[in-house]
Write a protein that holds these residues in place. Structure first.
Motif, PDB file in Angstrom:
ATOM      1  N   ARG A  23      11.693  -5.309  -7.500  1.00 34.35           N
ATOM      2  CA  ARG A  23      10.488  -5.995  -7.098  1.00 34.35           C
ATOM      3  C   ARG A  23      10.325  -6.901  -5.968  1.00 34.35           C
ATOM      4  O   ARG A  23       9.701  -7.614  -5.616  1.00 34.35           O
ATOM      5  CB  ARG A  23       9.954  -7.154  -8.375  1.00 34.35           C
ATOM      6  N   GLN A  24      11.191  -6.290  -5.052  1.00 33.60           N
ATOM      7  CA  GLN A  24      10.903  -6.699  -3.248  1.00 33.60           C
ATOM      8  C   GLN A  24      10.291  -5.308  -2.796  1.00 33.60           C
ATOM      9  O   GLN A  24      10.490  -4.231  -3.088  1.00 33.60           O
ATOM     10  CB  GLN A  24      12.389  -6.971  -3.003  1.00 33.60           C
ATOM     11  N   MET A  25       9.577  -5.983  -1.488  1.00 34.78           N
ATOM     12  CA  MET A  25       9.051  -4.914  -0.745  1.00 34.78           C
ATOM     13  C   MET A  25       9.703  -4.851   0.611  1.00 34.78           C
ATOM     14  O   MET A  25       9.305  -4.111   1.356  1.00 34.78           O
ATOM     15  CB  MET A  25       7.578  -5.371  -0.588  1.00 34.78           C
ATOM     16  N   THR A  26      10.809  -5.471   0.774  1.00 34.41           N
ATOM     17  CA  THR A  26      11.637  -5.311   1.897  1.00 34.41           C
ATOM     18  C   THR A  26      12.324  -4.086   1.870  1.00 34.41           C
ATOM     19  O   THR A  26      13.072  -3.710   0.777  1.00 34.41           O
ATOM     20  CB  THR A  26      12.626  -6.332   1.808  1.00 34.41           C
ATOM     21  N   VAL A  27      12.276  -3.530   3.020  1.00 35.39           N
ATOM     22  CA  VAL A  27      13.151  -2.172   3.376  1.00 35.39           C
ATOM     23  C   VAL A  27      13.971  -2.403   4.360  1.00 35.39           C
ATOM     24  O   VAL A  27      13.881  -3.216   5.509  1.00 35.39           O
ATOM     25  CB  VAL A  27      12.338  -1.110   3.684  1.00 35.39           C
ATOM     26  N   ALA A  28      15.037  -1.642   4.471  1.00 37.05           N
ATOM     27  CA  ALA A  28      16.219  -1.728   5.382  1.00 37.05           C
ATOM     28  C   ALA A  28      16.446  -0.417   5.929  1.00 37.05           C
ATOM     29  O   ALA A  28      16.024   0.832   5.047  1.00 37.05           O
ATOM     30  CB  ALA A  28      17.361  -2.247   5.070  1.00 37.05           C
ATOM     31  N   SER A  29      17.080   0.130   6.930  1.00 34.82           N
ATOM     32  CA  SER A  29      17.366   1.712   7.025  1.00 34.82           C
ATOM     33  C   SER A  29      18.364   2.080   6.119  1.00 34.82           C
ATOM     34  O   SER A  29      19.588   1.443   5.866  1.00 34.82           O
ATOM     35  CB  SER A  29      18.099   1.499   8.651  1.00 34.82           C
ATOM     36  N   GLY A  30      18.209   3.130   5.571  1.00 31.32           N
ATOM     37  CA  GLY A  30      18.981   3.661   4.578  1.00 31.32           C
ATOM     38  C   GLY A  30      18.588   3.259   3.217  1.00 31.32           C
ATOM     39  O   GLY A  30      19.086   3.452   2.264  1.00 31.32           O
ATOM     40  N   ASN A  31      17.475   2.597   3.166  1.00 31.17           N
ATOM     41  CA  ASN A  31      17.124   1.749   1.980  1.00 31.17           C
ATOM     42  C   ASN A  31      15.442   1.542   1.734  1.00 31.17           C
ATOM     43  O   ASN A  31      15.142   0.632   1.531  1.00 31.17           O
ATOM     44  CB  ASN A  31      17.666   0.455   1.389  1.00 31.17           C
ATOM     45  N   GLN A  32      15.049   2.689   2.046  1.00 31.02           N
ATOM     46  CA  GLN A  32      13.406   2.728   2.176  1.00 31.02           C
ATOM     47  C   GLN A  32      12.872   2.673   0.863  1.00 31.02           C
ATOM     48  O   GLN A  32      13.608   3.092  -0.398  1.00 31.02           O
ATOM     49  CB  GLN A  32      13.143   3.908   2.932  1.00 31.02           C
ATOM     50  N   LEU A  33      11.606   2.630   0.714  1.00 33.06           N
ATOM     51  CA  LEU A  33      10.945   2.708  -0.677  1.00 33.06           C
ATOM     52  C   LEU A  33      10.338   4.088  -0.879  1.00 33.06           C
ATOM     53  O   LEU A  33       9.750   4.444   0.319  1.00 33.06           O
ATOM     54  CB  LEU A  33       9.678   1.735  -0.542  1.00 33.06           C
ATOM     55  N   VAL A  34      10.853   4.673  -1.888  1.00 31.49           N
ATOM     56  CA  VAL A  34      10.197   5.938  -2.049  1.00 31.49           C
ATOM     57  C   VAL A  34       9.321   6.032  -3.404  1.00 31.49           C
ATOM     58  O   VAL A  34       9.351   5.471  -4.136  1.00 31.49           O
ATOM     59  CB  VAL A  34      11.539   7.179  -2.421  1.00 31.49           C
ATOM     60  N   GLU A  35       8.013   6.825  -3.271  1.00 30.46           N
ATOM     61  CA  GLU A  35       7.007   6.781  -4.218  1.00 30.46           C
ATOM     62  C   GLU A  35       7.436   8.063  -4.823  1.00 30.46           C
ATOM     63  O   GLU A  35       7.401   9.339  -4.459  1.00 30.46           O
ATOM     64  CB  GLU A  35       5.657   6.838  -3.343  1.00 30.46           C
ATOM     65  N   CYS A  36       7.324   8.032  -6.315  1.00 27.49           N
ATOM     66  CA  CYS A  36       7.425   9.013  -7.301  1.00 27.49           C
ATOM     67  C   CYS A  36       5.871   9.731  -6.985  1.00 27.49           C
ATOM     68  O   CYS A  36       5.050   9.044  -7.466  1.00 27.49           O
ATOM     69  CB  CYS A  36       7.782   8.441  -8.603  1.00 27.49           C
ATOM     70  N   GLN A  37       5.915  10.828  -7.052  1.00 29.33           N
ATOM     71  CA  GLN A  37       4.769  11.463  -6.955  1.00 29.33           C
ATOM     72  C   GLN A  37       3.849  11.841  -8.177  1.00 29.33           C
ATOM     73  O   GLN A  37       2.962  12.165  -8.462  1.00 29.33           O
ATOM     74  CB  GLN A  37       4.923  13.031  -6.524  1.00 29.33           C
ATOM     75  N   GLU A  38       4.888  11.483  -9.245  1.00 32.05           N
ATOM     76  CA  GLU A  38       4.178  11.730 -10.904  1.00 32.05           C
ATOM     77  C   GLU A  38       3.487  10.220 -11.328  1.00 32.05           C
ATOM     78  O   GLU A  38       2.263  10.160 -11.598  1.00 32.05           O
ATOM     79  CB  GLU A  38       5.179  12.074 -11.609  1.00 32.05           C
TER      80      GLU A  38
END
Length: 88
Positions: A23-38
């Motif tokens: 439930r965090q929106m913070t991203v780091a290099s190597g730990n990006q947010l990926v969206e499920c296309q489904e």
């Protein structure tokens, strides 16, 4: 209700902009947010099991599905296969 510092993250969660695991929106290099296309849920690379690799994230042609949707789609595919003479 006291206004804590997690206001932005709560808002992000409601808007679907935060990782559904941590439930965090913070991203780091190597730990990006990926969206499920489904299901269109967001997952951090590290939060998702199995971990999402940088290669997967950076591949523009890749359509990424979370593990839950992947499992469901596999089940659907097995169910949709025409039952032949061999009993599985």
């Amino acid at each position: 209700g006291s206004s804590g510092s997690s206001g932005a993250d709560d808002f992000a969660m409601e808007m679907g902009l935060a990782c559904v695991v941590c439930r965090q929106m913070t991203v780091a290099s190597g730990n990006q947010l990926v969206e499920c296309q489904e299901c269109h849920n967001l997952y951090h690379q590290d939060c998702h099991k199995p971990q999402v690799t940088d290669k997967e994230v950076n591949d523009p042609r890749l359509v990424w599905y979370c593990a839950r949707c992947t499992r469901q789609m596999k089940r659907m595919a097995q169910k949709n296969q025409k039952s032949g003479p061999s009993s599985g």
